[in-house]
Design a protein around this motif. Structure first.
Motif, PDB file in Angstrom:
ATOM      1  N   GLU A 184      33.109  16.056  48.440  1.00  0.00           N
ATOM      2  CA  GLU A 184      33.570  16.311  49.809  1.00  0.00           C
ATOM      3  C   GLU A 184      32.510  15.919  50.827  1.00  0.00           C
ATOM      4  OE1 GLU A 184      35.586  17.277  53.164  1.00  0.00           O
ATOM      5  OE2 GLU A 184      36.384  17.039  51.126  1.00  0.00           O
ATOM      6  N   ALA A 185      31.264  16.278  50.575  1.00  0.00           N
ATOM      7  CA  ALA A 185      30.191  15.933  51.505  1.00  0.00           C
ATOM      8  C   ALA A 185      29.998  14.425  51.598  1.00  0.00           C
ATOM      9  CB  ALA A 185      28.888  16.609  51.090  1.00  0.00           C
ATOM     10  N   MET A 186      30.110  13.733  50.465  1.00  0.00           N
ATOM     11  CA  MET A 186      29.919  12.284  50.460  1.00  0.00           C
ATOM     12  C   MET A 186      30.978  11.567  51.288  1.00  0.00           C
ATOM     13  SD  MET A 186      27.260  11.056  48.636  1.00  0.00           S
ATOM     14  CE  MET A 186      27.643   9.524  47.796  1.00  0.00           C
ATOM     15  N   THR A 187      32.192  12.105  51.329  1.00  0.00           N
ATOM     16  CA  THR A 187      33.245  11.449  52.116  1.00  0.00           C
ATOM     17  C   THR A 187      32.922  11.456  53.603  1.00  0.00           C
ATOM     18  OG1 THR A 187      34.564  13.475  52.373  1.00  0.00           O
ATOM     19  CG2 THR A 187      34.999  12.115  50.431  1.00  0.00           C
ATOM     20  N   GLN A 188      32.047  12.338  54.025  1.00  0.00           N
ATOM     21  CA  GLN A 188      31.690  12.445  55.438  1.00  0.00           C
ATOM     22  C   GLN A 188      30.451  11.620  55.793  1.00  0.00           C
ATOM     23  OE1 GLN A 188      31.543  16.496  56.831  1.00  0.00           O
ATOM     24  NE2 GLN A 188      33.132  17.156  55.415  1.00  0.00           N
ATOM     25  N   LEU A 189      29.902  10.955  54.807  1.00  0.00           N
ATOM     26  CA  LEU A 189      28.681  10.194  55.015  1.00  0.00           C
ATOM     27  C   LEU A 189      28.946   8.702  54.839  1.00  0.00           C
ATOM     28  CD1 LEU A 189      26.343  12.507  52.903  1.00  0.00           C
ATOM     29  CD2 LEU A 189      26.346  12.318  55.399  1.00  0.00           C
ATOM     30  N   SER A 190      28.185   7.906  55.534  1.00  0.00           N
ATOM     31  CA  SER A 190      28.305   6.464  55.360  1.00  0.00           C
ATOM     32  C   SER A 190      27.837   6.089  53.963  1.00  0.00           C
ATOM     33  CB  SER A 190      27.460   5.741  56.408  1.00  0.00           C
ATOM     34  OG  SER A 190      26.093   6.100  56.280  1.00  0.00           O
ATOM     35  N   ASP A 191      28.389   4.993  53.444  1.00  0.00           N
ATOM     36  CA  ASP A 191      28.022   4.548  52.106  1.00  0.00           C
ATOM     37  C   ASP A 191      26.555   4.135  52.090  1.00  0.00           C
ATOM     38  OD1 ASP A 191      28.176   3.888  49.477  1.00  0.00           O
ATOM     39  OD2 ASP A 191      29.325   2.036  49.760  1.00  0.00           O
ATOM     40  N   GLY A 192      25.842   4.595  51.108  1.00  0.00           N
ATOM     41  CA  GLY A 192      24.428   4.267  50.996  1.00  0.00           C
ATOM     42  C   GLY A 192      23.711   5.311  50.176  1.00  0.00           C
ATOM     43  N   PRO A 193      22.418   5.136  49.949  1.00  0.00           N
ATOM     44  CA  PRO A 193      21.668   6.078  49.123  1.00  0.00           C
ATOM     45  C   PRO A 193      21.779   7.502  49.655  1.00  0.00           C
ATOM     46  CG  PRO A 193      20.351   4.123  49.578  1.00  0.00           C
ATOM     47  CD  PRO A 193      21.563   4.029  50.448  1.00  0.00           C
ATOM     48  N   THR A 194      22.043   8.441  48.755  1.00  0.00           N
ATOM     49  CA  THR A 194      22.208   9.844  49.131  1.00  0.00           C
ATOM     50  C   THR A 194      21.416  10.716  48.170  1.00  0.00           C
ATOM     51  OG1 THR A 194      24.419   9.429  50.020  1.00  0.00           O
ATOM     52  CG2 THR A 194      23.871  11.712  49.486  1.00  0.00           C
ATOM     53  N   ILE A 195      20.598  11.582  48.721  1.00  0.00           N
ATOM     54  CA  ILE A 195      19.802  12.518  47.941  1.00  0.00           C
ATOM     55  C   ILE A 195      20.471  13.884  48.006  1.00  0.00           C
ATOM     56  CG2 ILE A 195      17.572  13.700  47.796  1.00  0.00           C
ATOM     57  CD1 ILE A 195      16.291  11.138  48.949  1.00  0.00           C
ATOM     58  N   ILE A 196      20.537  14.546  46.858  1.00  0.00           N
ATOM     59  CA  ILE A 196      21.195  15.842  46.746  1.00  0.00           C
ATOM     60  C   ILE A 196      20.176  16.865  46.253  1.00  0.00           C
ATOM     61  CG2 ILE A 196      23.080  17.128  45.652  1.00  0.00           C
ATOM     62  CD1 ILE A 196      24.243  14.203  45.043  1.00  0.00           C
ATOM     63  N   THR A 197      20.104  17.998  46.944  1.00  0.00           N
ATOM     64  CA  THR A 197      19.227  19.076  46.497  1.00  0.00           C
ATOM     65  C   THR A 197      19.881  20.406  46.815  1.00  0.00           C
ATOM     66  OG1 THR A 197      16.920  19.850  46.450  1.00  0.00           O
ATOM     67  CG2 THR A 197      17.832  19.272  48.617  1.00  0.00           C
ATOM     68  N   THR A 198      19.168  21.486  46.540  1.00  0.00           N
ATOM     69  CA  THR A 198      19.707  22.822  46.741  1.00  0.00           C
ATOM     70  C   THR A 198      18.942  23.553  47.840  1.00  0.00           C
ATOM     71  OG1 THR A 198      18.290  23.583  44.931  1.00  0.00           O
ATOM     72  CG2 THR A 198      20.571  23.045  44.395  1.00  0.00           C
ATOM     73  N   ALA A 199      19.605  24.536  48.437  1.00  0.00           N
ATOM     74  CA  ALA A 199      19.012  25.256  49.563  1.00  0.00           C
ATOM     75  C   ALA A 199      17.832  26.119  49.156  1.00  0.00           C
ATOM     76  CB  ALA A 199      20.080  26.119  50.236  1.00  0.00           C
TER      77      ALA A 199
END
Length: 266
Positions: free
Chosen positions: A100-115
């Protein structure tokens, strides 16, 4: 002239459906990401590291809509300093939250982490970017056991055994873009993937599971085998700074991270 790299970032901050984290209860807040630590809500330490990094553009906090009102003052404060931070609705599991979060972001490198990854370093983000802008579809950050224990002798108690070393997961992942989104399936059902053999066999294959659990294979070789199985290039990112593997899981690690944040501030 080389065009500057810009990466997206997703911070997973939601709680398990129907459950309030014990640390949140102990500190009398609605979510673990809001517990105070070293003078700030836990998630702010992560957000500050992300928003101050010159290569990080859009940041999405994945959390229940019911928590948006509590998050907005923090987000507004950081955005006043130039952050591109927004909240986005989480789903019932981590995989769908990432999707869901990725659909709101432009295509490209994305880093995922936790709070709860309050000790995340700028150098770790640099290392992830270096891999994601190369040939990797997926980046997975790990820290060697020696580096973690050097940071704090009780900083982490769980390590994965490989033939080349023992490693701790850093709760830091990367996707090269939307084409690598199928890798988000490793998060489905929550953070217990490594404990559920059925899901590992289905995704990685029985032989790979046996090799992973035996410690007879190196970390790079294991990732190469899994890459071949799922059709995506997964590259391990070995971080020499053990802080990146110590997050806030319970009262013990809360005290450890609080002390380490105090050292950083000195």
């Amino acid at each position: 002239m080389t065009k500057p790299v810009t990466v997206n970032m997703i911070i997973l901050a939601a709680q398990r459906p129907g459950k309030v984290d014990p640390l949140a209860i102990a500190h009398e807040v609605s979510h673990k990401c809001l517990i105070p630590i070293a003078g700030k809500p836990l998630i702010v330490h992560v957000l500050e590291t992300a928003s101050r990094h010159p290569a990080v553009g859009a940041v999405r906090i994945s959390i229940e809509p019911s928590a948006f009102a509590e998050m907005h003052p923090l987000v507004d404060y950081l955005n006043d300093a130039g952050g591109g931070i927004e909240c986005t609705a989480s789903a019932d599991n981590l995989a769908d939250s990432v999707l869901e979060a990725m659909t709101q972001l432009s295509d490209g490198p994305t880093i995922i982490t936790t709070a709860d990854n309050a000790l995340l370093t700028s150098d770790a983000i640099d290392a992830m970017i270096a891999i994601l802008t190369g040939d990797a579809d997926v980046a997975l950050a790990m820290a060697p056991k020696s580096a973690v224990l050097k940071t704090h002798p009780d900083g982490q108690r769980r390590f994965y055994k490989f033939s080349d070393d023992h490693y701790s997961n850093c709760n830091l992942y990367g996707l090269s873009g939307h084409e690598a989104l199928s890798a988000a399936e490793i998060f489905r059902g929550g953070g217990q993937f490594a404990k559920k053999a059925g899901r590992i066999i289905e995704s990685f294959g029985l032989i790979n599971l046996l090799l992973l659990r035996s410690g007879w294979i190196s970390l790079p070789s294991a990732m190469a085998r899994i890459s071949k199985r799922i059709g995506l290039t997964i590259t391990p990112v070995v971080l020499p700074d053990g802080r990146n593997a110590i997050d806030v899981d319970n009262e013990r690690s809360y005290r450890i991270v609080s002390g380490l944040l105090g050292q950083t501030a000195d």
